[in-house]
Design a protein around this motif. Structure first.
Motif, PDB file in Angstrom:
ATOM      1  N   LEU A 126     -37.532  14.680  33.868  1.00 14.35           N
ATOM      2  CA  LEU A 126     -38.662  14.395  32.987  1.00 14.35           C
ATOM      3  C   LEU A 126     -38.445  15.056  31.637  1.00 14.35           C
ATOM      4  N   THR A 127     -38.760  14.351  30.586  1.00 11.46           N
ATOM      5  CA  THR A 127     -38.659  14.920  29.244  1.00 11.46           C
ATOM      6  C   THR A 127     -39.921  15.730  28.957  1.00 11.46           C
ATOM      7  N   GLY A 128     -39.886  16.468  27.877  1.00 11.82           N
ATOM      8  CA  GLY A 128     -41.051  17.264  27.499  1.00 11.82           C
ATOM      9  C   GLY A 128     -42.282  16.410  27.265  1.00 11.82           C
ATOM     10  N   ALA A 129     -42.095  15.249  26.662  1.00  8.74           N
ATOM     11  CA  ALA A 129     -43.232  14.356  26.405  1.00  8.74           C
ATOM     12  C   ALA A 129     -43.816  13.828  27.715  1.00  8.74           C
ATOM     13  N   GLU A 130     -42.960  13.533  28.681  1.00  8.91           N
ATOM     14  CA  GLU A 130     -43.445  13.035  29.974  1.00  8.91           C
ATOM     15  C   GLU A 130     -44.206  14.127  30.725  1.00  8.91           C
ATOM     16  N   THR A 168     -45.848  16.626  29.296  1.00  8.57           N
ATOM     17  CA  THR A 168     -47.116  16.787  28.581  1.00  8.57           C
ATOM     18  C   THR A 168     -48.099  15.689  28.969  1.00  8.57           C
ATOM     19  N   LYS A 169     -47.621  14.454  29.054  1.00 14.35           N
ATOM     20  CA  LYS A 169     -48.481  13.326  29.429  1.00 14.35           C
ATOM     21  C   LYS A 169     -48.993  13.494  30.861  1.00 14.35           C
ATOM     22  N   PHE A 170     -48.107  13.903  31.773  1.00 13.16           N
ATOM     23  CA  PHE A 170     -48.486  14.116  33.167  1.00 13.16           C
ATOM     24  C   PHE A 170     -49.589  15.169  33.253  1.00 13.16           C
ATOM     25  N   ASN A 171     -49.378  16.314  32.603  1.00  8.44           N
ATOM     26  CA  ASN A 171     -50.337  17.412  32.671  1.00  8.44           C
ATOM     27  C   ASN A 171     -51.653  17.081  31.976  1.00  8.44           C
ATOM     28  N   ALA A 172     -51.602  16.300  30.899  1.00 10.33           N
ATOM     29  CA  ALA A 172     -52.819  15.953  30.156  1.00 10.33           C
ATOM     30  C   ALA A 172     -53.816  15.182  31.014  1.00 10.33           C
ATOM     31  N   THR A 173     -53.308  14.466  32.003  1.00 12.57           N
ATOM     32  CA  THR A 173     -54.182  13.716  32.907  1.00 12.57           C
ATOM     33  C   THR A 173     -55.158  14.641  33.614  1.00 12.57           C
ATOM     34  N   PHE A 174     -54.725  15.862  33.926  1.00 10.77           N
ATOM     35  CA  PHE A 174     -55.545  16.787  34.709  1.00 10.77           C
ATOM     36  C   PHE A 174     -56.121  17.932  33.881  1.00 10.77           C
ATOM     37  N   GLU A 175     -55.486  18.279  32.766  1.00  7.23           N
ATOM     38  CA  GLU A 175     -55.947  19.412  31.965  1.00  7.23           C
ATOM     39  C   GLU A 175     -57.307  19.155  31.314  1.00  7.23           C
ATOM     40  N   GLY A 176     -57.686  17.920  31.145  1.00  6.89           N
ATOM     41  CA  GLY A 176     -58.988  17.604  30.572  1.00  6.89           C
ATOM     42  C   GLY A 176     -60.144  18.038  31.461  1.00  6.89           C
ATOM     43  N   TYR A 177     -59.877  18.242  32.728  1.00  6.72           N
ATOM     44  CA  TYR A 177     -60.913  18.669  33.669  1.00  6.72           C
ATOM     45  C   TYR A 177     -60.983  20.185  33.793  1.00  6.72           C
ATOM     46  N   GLU A 178     -60.017  20.891  33.238  1.00  5.58           N
ATOM     47  CA  GLU A 178     -59.930  22.338  33.390  1.00  5.58           C
ATOM     48  C   GLU A 178     -60.991  23.032  32.556  1.00  5.58           C
TER      49      GLU A 178
END
Length: 135
Positions: A40-44, A46-56
């Protein structure tokens, strides 16, 4: 006699060149194997984590926690790769093997603390949900 000495020096130079080329190939192969592990690249990431970080957060409504449960369940069902599965623990639980939402959903009248834990690859692997104490 001079021709024999020159022939031996040329042969030694050719052997040293072959050893250096072999060493270069070995280093290249090891580097290529290491890069395959990091698929996975850095952008991938970041995109993966952004899906869940909005709920943190420290104070998250129960309805948002239930939305997080649905998001993680959908994600886990779409991504069968074990390295991309997310687990929810704490006041509510959801394991990667779950095929439906759990019975112990969050109470919409209460607030929760949601914290993400990152794995070795930088991806979120576990989300901990803790019930905030009512004062």
């Amino acid at each position: 006699m001079e021709n024999a000495t020159k022939a031996l020096l040329i042969a030694a130079a050719v052997l040293i060149a072959i050893l250096i080329i072999s060493l270069g190939i070995a280093v290249y192969r090891m580097a290529a194997e290491a890069m395959q592990g990091a698929d996975l690249t850095g952008a991938e990431i970041t995109k993966f984590n952004a899906t869940f970080e909005g709920y943190e957060g420290e104070v998250v409504a129960g309805s948002r926690v239930n939305a997080l449960l649905k998001t993680v369940l959908t994600h886990n069902l779409k991504n069968k790769d074990a390295g991309k599965q997310v687990t929810i623990t704490g006041a509510v639980t959801l394991n990667p093997a779950d095929k439906a939402l759990p019975d112990n959903r969050a109470d919409t009248g209460k607030t929760y603390k949601v914290k993400c834990t990152y794995g070795d690859a930088g991806l979120i692997t576990t989300i901990t949900v803790t019930l905030n104490s009512s004062k």
